[in-house]
Design an enzyme around this catalytic site. Sequence first.
Site, short mmCIF file in Angstrom:
data_model
loop_
_atom_site.label_atom_id
_atom_site.label_comp_id
_atom_site.label_asym_id
_atom_site.label_seq_id
_atom_site.Cartn_x
_atom_site.Cartn_y
_atom_site.Cartn_z
N CYS A 125 -84.20 28.68 90.48
CA CYS A 125 -85.44 28.73 91.25
C CYS A 125 -85.21 28.11 92.61
O CYS A 125 -84.78 26.97 92.69
CB CYS A 125 -86.55 28.00 90.52
SG CYS A 125 -88.13 28.06 91.39
N GLY A 126 -85.52 28.84 93.67
CA GLY A 126 -85.30 28.31 95.00
C GLY A 126 -86.56 28.13 95.80
O GLY A 126 -86.50 27.71 96.93
#
Length: 267
Positions: A108-109
Amino acid sequence: MTESKTGAGMATAYVVRKGRGETVSRALPEEVPVALVYNGTTQAVMMATPCDLVDFGAGFTRTEGLGTVESVEIVPHANGIEVQMWLPEELAEALAERRRAMAGPVGCGLCGIDSLDQAVRHVPKVTAQVGFTAMQIAEAMAAMRGAQRLHDQTRAVHGAGFFEPGRGLQCMREDVGRHNALDKLVGAVPDCAKGAIVLTSRVSVEMVQKAAFAGAGVILAVSAPTTLAVDTAQAAGITLVALARDDTFEIYSHPHRIQTEEAHDVA
C-alpha cells in the site's frame, strides 16, 4: 531485529500431497515494520522486507519528491527497524509542512494521505531519450525471471529491475510490497533515464508517479496497468508497456520509444 542479507527466513510446513503428509522446511519472505525517519521525525512506517534498506530510504526520498538525503543510517529495534535519514534544512522544513505518518500494509502506497490532491499529485515531465526494440523488451522480461532469487525461494515477493539497452539487467530489488521494491531499485540506480524500470506487478498510479520522479522514460510490466496509471504515464511523458510476456506486449502511452512498425499507430 537487524537488516536481513537475503530477505528470507525459514518456517516449518506440513505438506499434504494426494492424501499423504510430510513436514518440510519452507523459505518465506521476511516482513517487518520499517520506519522512514527524516531529521529525527518519522515520515512513514511501511511493512517491508528488511534487506537493501539504505536503497529503500534513498529511493523513497526520490520517488516521493523529497530531494536527496545527505546520510542514511539503519537502526535496529526489538519491534522493527528505523531508516534514519538527514535532509538539508530547507528540505526538512518543506517536508514538515506536508508530513504524514502512515502505517502502510504490504503493497500500500497511498495510506495516510489526507486529500485527493495528494493521491493524484503532479509529477514532473520525463524527457528520457532511451529506445527499445521488441527483442530488447523480451530480453528484459526474460532477464527479470532469471534474477528473482527471493521470489524463487519464497514465491511471495514482487520485483523491480533496471534494464539498459545493450547492457542488460543492471539491478534487481525485491520486496513483499511492490512500491517498496521500486523504491529500493530507485535508491540503487543513480540515473533511471538510461533504461527501463521493469516490474513483476500490476502498474498502479503510484508506480508511475514514482517512476516519473526517478526520471524513467520507460516502464515494462508483466501485468496490466490501471486506467489512472495510463493517464498519468501519458501526462508524464512515460512510455508504458504492460502485459509483456514472451514475444507479446501492449503499449499504452508514448510509443515513440518502442521501435516496431505498429507502435506509432497507438493513440
